[in-house]
Scaffold this motif. Structure first.
Motif, short mmCIF file in Angstrom:
data_model
loop_
_atom_site.label_atom_id
_atom_site.label_comp_id
_atom_site.label_asym_id
_atom_site.label_seq_id
_atom_site.Cartn_x
_atom_site.Cartn_y
_atom_site.Cartn_z
N VAL A 190 87.30 -9.23 60.54
CA VAL A 190 86.23 -8.76 59.77
C VAL A 190 86.28 -7.68 58.77
CG1 VAL A 190 84.57 -9.64 61.69
CG2 VAL A 190 85.54 -7.50 61.92
N GLU A 191 87.26 -6.64 59.20
CA GLU A 191 87.47 -5.51 58.15
C GLU A 191 88.06 -6.28 56.80
OE1 GLU A 191 89.94 -3.07 60.31
OE2 GLU A 191 88.31 -2.03 61.32
N ALA A 192 89.04 -7.11 56.91
CA ALA A 192 89.34 -7.77 55.76
C ALA A 192 88.29 -8.49 55.10
CB ALA A 192 90.56 -8.52 56.16
N MET A 193 87.47 -9.22 55.86
CA MET A 193 86.37 -9.82 55.11
C MET A 193 85.41 -9.10 54.40
SD MET A 193 85.30 -12.62 58.29
CE MET A 193 83.78 -13.04 57.48
N VAL A 194 84.92 -8.04 54.99
CA VAL A 194 83.97 -7.08 54.31
C VAL A 194 84.40 -6.46 52.97
CG1 VAL A 194 84.39 -4.73 55.61
CG2 VAL A 194 82.02 -5.53 54.63
N GLU A 195 86.05 -6.18 53.17
CA GLU A 195 86.71 -5.57 52.01
C GLU A 195 86.56 -6.56 50.74
OE1 GLU A 195 87.18 -2.47 51.54
OE2 GLU A 195 88.31 -1.44 53.05
N GLY A 196 87.13 -7.80 51.21
CA GLY A 196 87.33 -8.82 50.22
C GLY A 196 86.07 -9.28 49.63
N ALA A 197 84.68 -9.22 50.40
CA ALA A 197 83.30 -9.42 49.64
C ALA A 197 83.03 -8.37 48.99
CB ALA A 197 82.47 -9.73 50.91
N CYS A 198 83.19 -7.31 49.26
CA CYS A 198 83.00 -6.05 48.42
C CYS A 198 83.62 -6.23 46.95
CB CYS A 198 82.84 -4.53 49.00
SG CYS A 198 81.67 -4.26 50.27
N ALA A 199 84.98 -6.16 47.30
CA ALA A 199 85.78 -6.22 46.22
C ALA A 199 85.46 -7.24 45.13
CB ALA A 199 87.42 -6.37 46.66
N ASP A 200 85.12 -8.66 45.66
CA ASP A 200 84.89 -9.87 44.72
C ASP A 200 83.49 -9.66 44.02
OD1 ASP A 200 85.54 -12.51 43.91
OD2 ASP A 200 83.86 -12.96 44.69
N SER A 201 82.71 -9.04 44.69
CA SER A 201 81.16 -9.06 44.61
C SER A 201 80.82 -7.91 43.39
CB SER A 201 80.25 -9.14 45.53
OG SER A 201 80.17 -7.94 46.29
N GLY A 202 81.65 -6.62 43.82
CA GLY A 202 81.32 -5.55 43.30
C GLY A 202 80.19 -4.62 44.03
N ALA A 203 79.72 -5.24 45.13
CA ALA A 203 78.74 -4.51 45.93
C ALA A 203 79.38 -3.47 46.41
CB ALA A 203 78.44 -5.53 46.95
N GLN A 204 78.52 -2.20 46.70
CA GLN A 204 78.85 -0.82 47.08
C GLN A 204 78.98 -0.92 48.61
OE1 GLN A 204 76.58 -0.96 44.81
NE2 GLN A 204 77.84 -0.42 42.98
N ALA A 205 78.25 -1.80 49.17
CA ALA A 205 78.04 -1.87 50.81
C ALA A 205 77.93 -3.39 50.98
CB ALA A 205 76.75 -1.12 51.21
N GLY A 206 78.45 -3.75 52.22
CA GLY A 206 78.69 -4.94 53.04
C GLY A 206 78.62 -5.02 54.49
N VAL A 207 78.68 -6.36 55.01
CA VAL A 207 78.79 -6.76 56.44
C VAL A 207 79.49 -7.89 56.24
CG1 VAL A 207 76.70 -7.64 56.52
CG2 VAL A 207 77.49 -6.79 58.47
N ALA A 208 80.23 -7.98 57.48
CA ALA A 208 81.23 -9.34 57.85
C ALA A 208 81.02 -9.54 59.14
CB ALA A 208 82.41 -9.10 57.31
N ILE A 209 80.89 -10.78 59.51
CA ILE A 209 80.61 -11.31 60.74
C ILE A 209 81.37 -12.58 61.27
CG2 ILE A 209 78.68 -11.96 62.45
CD1 ILE A 209 76.61 -11.06 60.28
N SER A 210 82.03 -12.36 62.43
CA SER A 210 82.90 -13.48 62.90
C SER A 210 82.68 -13.59 64.12
CB SER A 210 84.38 -13.71 62.27
OG SER A 210 84.93 -14.72 62.66
N GLY A 211 82.49 -14.83 64.81
CA GLY A 211 82.10 -14.70 66.13
C GLY A 211 82.18 -16.07 66.95
N VAL A 212 82.01 -16.05 68.39
CA VAL A 212 81.74 -17.44 69.00
C VAL A 212 80.43 -17.56 69.37
CG1 VAL A 212 82.70 -18.57 71.04
CG2 VAL A 212 84.24 -16.88 69.74
N ALA A 213 79.61 -18.37 68.68
CA ALA A 213 78.40 -18.69 68.90
C ALA A 213 77.95 -19.53 70.10
CB ALA A 213 77.32 -19.19 67.49
N GLY A 214 78.84 -20.48 70.51
CA GLY A 214 78.82 -21.40 71.56
C GLY A 214 78.16 -22.72 71.07
N PRO A 215 77.87 -23.42 71.94
CA PRO A 215 78.01 -23.49 73.45
C PRO A 215 79.59 -23.54 73.71
CG PRO A 215 77.40 -25.38 73.20
CD PRO A 215 77.33 -24.78 71.63
N GLY A 216 80.32 -24.23 72.84
CA GLY A 216 81.91 -24.39 73.03
C GLY A 216 82.75 -23.22 72.19
N GLY A 217 83.99 -23.33 72.39
CA GLY A 217 84.80 -22.60 71.50
C GLY A 217 85.04 -21.30 72.13
N GLY A 218 84.76 -20.94 73.15
CA GLY A 218 85.11 -19.77 73.72
C GLY A 218 86.17 -19.84 74.71
N SER A 219 86.86 -18.32 74.98
CA SER A 219 88.03 -18.44 75.74
C SER A 219 88.17 -17.34 76.89
CB SER A 219 89.28 -18.32 74.72
OG SER A 219 89.29 -17.17 74.33
#
Length: 163
Positions: free
Chosen positions: A85-114
């Motif tokens: 997620v740190e690499a995602m937010v850095e990449g998004a800000c670099a590509d877009s030119g935005a000064q601030a950003g957020v990145a999200i990655s997770g396991v929303a379910g119902p499957g896929g968890g460990s």
């Protein structure tokens, strides 16, 4: 209007005022939320004055292609991780030119968890003022509830970091 809609709208409106006051633009790089942060922001009239770009990078290939997240990083840590997620937010800000950003990655379910990353595990990273920080959350509820909590947390985090 649902409680989630009211809350996300209020947060996005506050975020917009803060961005305009500071003359900064924002981007969002989303995986498990599927563009819901961008949707909450663009529900606000005039958000084009401060919202730059949204990225829905659901697959690892998209994270690499659109945000520059290295395949090695994904292989080593997995998509649901602080490093990614740190690499995602850095990449998004670099590509877009935005000064601030957020990145999200997770396991929303119902499957896929460990055992290591159960359903409800969501990593978020924010970038503002040249700094990046991340947080792991463990949300309760079904897929919709996990995603909604992630959106609220993302917006609150942007506001905190821009305050």
């Amino acid at each position: 209007m649902s409680e989630f809609s009211k809350r996300s709208q209020s947060l996005a409106e506050r975020l917009g005022r803060q961005c305009l006051e500071m003359a900064v633009s924002v981007t969002a790089a989303e995986s498990c939320t599927g563009g819901s942060v961008a949707a909450a922001i663009t529900d606000i009239a005039g958000s084009s004055d401060w919202f730059e770009t949204g990225y829905v990078t659901y697959s690892n290939a998209a994270k690499t292609r659109l945000l520059g997240v290295s395949e090695a990083l994904l292989a080593q840590h997995g998509a649901v991780s602080q490093a990614v997620v740190e690499a995602m937010v850095e990449g998004a800000c670099a590509d877009s030119g935005a000064q601030a950003g957020v990145a999200i990655s997770g396991v929303a379910g119902p499957g896929g968890g460990s055992a290591e990353k159960p359903v409800g595990t969501v990593w978020l990273a924010w970038r503002a003022g040249g700094r990046v920080d991340a947080r792991c959350c463990h949300f309760e509820g079904d897929r919709i509830a996990v995603r909604q909590q992630a959106v609220i947390t993302a917006l609150e985090g942007l506001l905190e970091r821009l305050s």
